[in-house]
Design a protein around this motif. Structure first.
Motif, PDB file in Angstrom:
ATOM      1  N   GLY A  88       0.605  -1.279  -0.071  1.00 50.03           N
ATOM      2  CA  GLY A  88       0.116   0.131   0.054  1.00 50.03           C
ATOM      3  C   GLY A  88       0.796   1.348  -0.172  1.00 50.03           C
ATOM      4  N   THR A  89       2.108   1.101  -0.472  1.00 48.38           N
ATOM      5  CA  THR A  89       3.055   2.261  -0.339  1.00 48.38           C
ATOM      6  C   THR A  89       3.419   2.800  -1.564  1.00 48.38           C
ATOM      7  OG1 THR A  89       5.068   0.927  -0.065  1.00 48.38           O
ATOM      8  CG2 THR A  89       3.984   1.740   1.924  1.00 48.38           C
ATOM      9  N   LEU A  90       2.825   2.339  -2.859  1.00 49.37           N
ATOM     10  CA  LEU A  90       3.042   2.516  -4.048  1.00 49.37           C
ATOM     11  C   LEU A  90       2.052   3.922  -4.557  1.00 49.37           C
ATOM     12  CD1 LEU A  90       4.587   2.490  -6.805  1.00 49.37           C
ATOM     13  CD2 LEU A  90       2.905   0.676  -7.542  1.00 49.37           C
ATOM     14  N   MET A  91       2.439   5.024  -4.590  1.00 47.35           N
ATOM     15  CA  MET A  91       1.742   6.197  -4.630  1.00 47.35           C
ATOM     16  C   MET A  91       2.116   7.133  -5.804  1.00 47.35           C
ATOM     17  SD  MET A  91      -0.090   5.433  -1.906  1.00 47.35           S
ATOM     18  CE  MET A  91      -1.080   6.537  -1.182  1.00 47.35           C
ATOM     19  N   CYS A  92       0.960   8.048  -6.176  1.00 46.80           N
ATOM     20  CA  CYS A  92       1.287   8.770  -7.128  1.00 46.80           C
ATOM     21  C   CYS A  92       0.796  10.326  -6.601  1.00 46.80           C
ATOM     22  CB  CYS A  92       0.378   8.749  -8.483  1.00 46.80           C
ATOM     23  SG  CYS A  92       0.996   7.815  -9.718  1.00 46.80           S
ATOM     24  N   ARG A  93       1.575  11.197  -6.701  1.00 49.17           N
ATOM     25  CA  ARG A  93       1.492  12.593  -6.184  1.00 49.17           C
ATOM     26  C   ARG A  93       1.094  13.468  -7.274  1.00 49.17           C
ATOM     27  NH1 ARG A  93       5.759  15.116  -2.306  1.00 49.17           N
ATOM     28  NH2 ARG A  93       6.771  15.497  -4.490  1.00 49.17           N
ATOM     29  N   LEU A  94      -0.026  14.030  -7.225  1.00 48.92           N
ATOM     30  CA  LEU A  94      -0.407  15.018  -8.314  1.00 48.92           C
ATOM     31  C   LEU A  94      -0.675  16.278  -7.779  1.00 48.92           C
ATOM     32  CD1 LEU A  94      -3.293  12.487  -9.662  1.00 48.92           C
ATOM     33  CD2 LEU A  94      -0.820  12.720 -10.663  1.00 48.92           C
ATOM     34  N   ALA A  96      -0.163  18.322  -4.889  1.00 50.40           N
ATOM     35  CA  ALA A  96      -0.237  17.995  -3.785  1.00 50.40           C
ATOM     36  C   ALA A  96      -1.272  16.992  -3.135  1.00 50.40           C
ATOM     37  CB  ALA A  96      -0.363  19.241  -2.733  1.00 50.40           C
ATOM     38  N   THR A  97      -1.782  16.242  -4.189  1.00 52.36           N
ATOM     39  CA  THR A  97      -2.935  15.254  -3.564  1.00 52.36           C
ATOM     40  C   THR A  97      -2.344  13.896  -4.188  1.00 52.36           C
ATOM     41  OG1 THR A  97      -4.759  16.630  -4.661  1.00 52.36           O
ATOM     42  CG2 THR A  97      -5.216  14.496  -4.401  1.00 52.36           C
ATOM     43  N   VAL A  98      -2.194  13.022  -3.136  1.00 50.40           N
ATOM     44  CA  VAL A  98      -1.805  11.732  -3.224  1.00 50.40           C
ATOM     45  C   VAL A  98      -2.885  10.544  -3.247  1.00 50.40           C
ATOM     46  CG1 VAL A  98      -0.382  10.022  -1.993  1.00 50.40           C
ATOM     47  CG2 VAL A  98       0.145  12.348  -1.540  1.00 50.40           C
ATOM     48  N   VAL A  99      -2.644   9.936  -4.325  1.00 46.30           N
ATOM     49  CA  VAL A  99      -3.596   8.778  -4.809  1.00 46.30           C
ATOM     50  C   VAL A  99      -2.717   7.309  -4.843  1.00 46.30           C
ATOM     51  CG1 VAL A  99      -5.152  10.368  -5.881  1.00 46.30           C
ATOM     52  CG2 VAL A  99      -3.249   9.164  -7.232  1.00 46.30           C
ATOM     53  N   SER A 100      -3.495   6.313  -4.581  1.00 45.89           N
ATOM     54  CA  SER A 100      -2.793   4.840  -4.740  1.00 45.89           C
ATOM     55  C   SER A 100      -2.445   4.786  -6.281  1.00 45.89           C
ATOM     56  CB  SER A 100      -3.700   4.032  -4.452  1.00 45.89           C
ATOM     57  OG  SER A 100      -4.049   4.013  -3.217  1.00 45.89           O
ATOM     58  N   ALA A 101      -1.400   4.076  -6.559  1.00 42.30           N
ATOM     59  CA  ALA A 101      -0.922   3.700  -7.880  1.00 42.30           C
ATOM     60  C   ALA A 101      -1.195   2.261  -8.127  1.00 42.30           C
ATOM     61  CB  ALA A 101       0.635   4.192  -8.093  1.00 42.30           C
ATOM     62  N   VAL A 123       3.471  15.467 -11.699  1.00 42.78           N
ATOM     63  CA  VAL A 123       3.465  13.796 -11.512  1.00 42.78           C
ATOM     64  C   VAL A 123       4.592  13.279 -10.911  1.00 42.78           C
ATOM     65  CG1 VAL A 123       2.544  11.539 -12.351  1.00 42.78           C
ATOM     66  CG2 VAL A 123       1.631  13.930 -13.449  1.00 42.78           C
ATOM     67  N   ASP A 124       4.397  13.015  -9.630  1.00 40.01           N
ATOM     68  CA  ASP A 124       5.768  12.048  -8.974  1.00 40.01           C
ATOM     69  C   ASP A 124       5.086  10.667  -8.436  1.00 40.01           C
ATOM     70  OD1 ASP A 124       7.937  13.777  -9.296  1.00 40.01           O
ATOM     71  OD2 ASP A 124       6.385  15.352  -8.260  1.00 40.01           O
ATOM     72  N   VAL A 125       6.078   9.923  -8.072  1.00 37.08           N
ATOM     73  CA  VAL A 125       5.719   8.575  -7.641  1.00 37.08           C
ATOM     74  C   VAL A 125       6.638   8.325  -6.524  1.00 37.08           C
ATOM     75  CG1 VAL A 125       5.837   6.055  -8.213  1.00 37.08           C
ATOM     76  CG2 VAL A 125       5.059   7.642  -9.854  1.00 37.08           C
ATOM     77  N   SER A 126       5.857   7.352  -5.487  1.00 34.55           N
ATOM     78  CA  SER A 126       6.598   6.997  -4.112  1.00 34.55           C
ATOM     79  C   SER A 126       6.592   5.437  -4.156  1.00 34.55           C
ATOM     80  CB  SER A 126       6.263   7.721  -2.803  1.00 34.55           C
ATOM     81  OG  SER A 126       6.698   6.985  -1.858  1.00 34.55           O
ATOM     82  N   THR A 127       7.557   4.674  -3.731  1.00 35.58           N
ATOM     83  CA  THR A 127       7.516   3.191  -3.733  1.00 35.58           C
ATOM     84  C   THR A 127       7.507   3.018  -2.046  1.00 35.58           C
ATOM     85  OG1 THR A 127      10.028   3.003  -3.801  1.00 35.58           O
ATOM     86  CG2 THR A 127       8.642   2.898  -5.646  1.00 35.58           C
ATOM     87  N   ASN A 128       7.600   4.017  -1.230  1.00 37.27           N
ATOM     88  CA  ASN A 128       7.578   3.787   0.308  1.00 37.27           C
ATOM     89  C   ASN A 128       6.469   4.685   1.166  1.00 37.27           C
ATOM     90  OD1 ASN A 128       8.720   6.290   0.481  1.00 37.27           O
ATOM     91  ND2 ASN A 128      10.654   5.666   1.355  1.00 37.27           N
ATOM     92  N   GLY A 129       5.696   5.434   0.192  1.00 34.36           N
ATOM     93  CA  GLY A 129       4.675   6.392   0.918  1.00 34.36           C
ATOM     94  C   GLY A 129       5.249   7.545   1.459  1.00 34.36           C
ATOM     95  N   HIS A 130       6.547   7.717   1.533  1.00 37.07           N
ATOM     96  CA  HIS A 130       7.278   8.984   2.149  1.00 37.07           C
ATOM     97  C   HIS A 130       8.111   9.936   1.105  1.00 37.07           C
ATOM     98  CE1 HIS A 130       6.025   7.848   6.175  1.00 37.07           C
ATOM     99  NE2 HIS A 130       6.490   6.480   5.637  1.00 37.07           N
ATOM    100  N   GLU A 131       8.800   9.330   0.323  1.00 33.45           N
ATOM    101  CA  GLU A 131       9.684   9.913  -0.493  1.00 33.45           C
ATOM    102  C   GLU A 131       9.215   9.852  -1.925  1.00 33.45           C
ATOM    103  OE1 GLU A 131      12.481   9.093   2.818  1.00 33.45           O
ATOM    104  OE2 GLU A 131      11.705   7.720   1.376  1.00 33.45           O
ATOM    105  N   TYR A 132       9.283  11.104  -2.577  1.00 35.71           N
ATOM    106  CA  TYR A 132       8.437  11.073  -4.117  1.00 35.71           C
ATOM    107  C   TYR A 132       9.718  11.488  -4.956  1.00 35.71           C
ATOM    108  CZ  TYR A 132       4.054  10.563  -2.205  1.00 35.71           C
ATOM    109  OH  TYR A 132       2.947   9.975  -1.664  1.00 35.71           O
TER     110      TYR A 132
END
Length: 176
Positions: A88-94, A96-101, A123-132
């Motif tokens: 549940g830590t693979l996320m996209c940040r659009l 300032a809005t964070v959504v699941s990827a 558009v940025d991606v995180s694989t740990n839910g913290h760093e993008y």
């Protein structure tokens, strides 16, 4: 951190929690993490921290969609992780809005846009839910509202050519 006795200064957060910065690693992989009260004797809890290659974003497709949200955006890059999705830590940040990827492959994830003001959305991606990632890749959110329809009716058999007029001066060259 296990490899070569590397240590990192910890900071007490609460009665049951400390935090520290992971020291640099020479490569990917799992490392045991232990704590010490005196720098000589260490715990033996066998918990681990996993180093992974940093994710990167190189492009998105489509490059534009409606500002009302709901556009599935294919994000292309590298070092995306199926295990991050499972945790549940693979996320996209659009912006300032964070959504699941949704994981597709190591080089592709899919994110659904949310409603936003018209304009460019980072558009940025995180694989740990913290760093993008800090990719500099953007998706254009466009607001197009139909102001008029001409003619306003036609036969049920279809075939009537209908002219739609938007209420904005949006670039319509990419509409289909």
């Amino acid at each position: 951190f296990e490899a070569r006795g590397t240590t990192s200064v910890a900071r007490r957060v609460s009665d049951g929690q400390v935090e520290c910065a992971a020291p640099p690693s020479s490569g990917s992989g799992s490392r045991r993490v232990e704590v010490s009260m005196n720098g000589q004797q260490f715990s033996s809890s066998s918990v681990s921290f996993t180093y992974r290659a940093s994710a990167a974003v190189s492009s998105v497709w489509p490059s534009r969609g409606v500002s009302e949200g709901g556009t599935p955006v294919t994000v292309v890059g590298s070092s995306f992780s199926s295990s991050a999705e499972a945790l549940g830590t693979l996320m996209c940040r659009l912006n300032a809005t964070v959504v699941s990827a949704a994981y597709v492959s190591e080089s592709t994830v899919i994110c659904n846009t949310t409603a936003s003001a018209g304009g460019y959305v980072s558009v940025d991606v995180s694989t740990n839910g913290h760093e993008y990632t800090s990719s500099g890749v953007y998706f254009e959110a466009v607001s197009v509202v139909v102001e008029s329809v001409h003619p306003w009716c036609g036969p049920a058999l279809g075939g009537t050519v209908v002219l739609l007029r938007p209420s904005t001066s949006a670039d319509l060259s990419h509409l289909s």
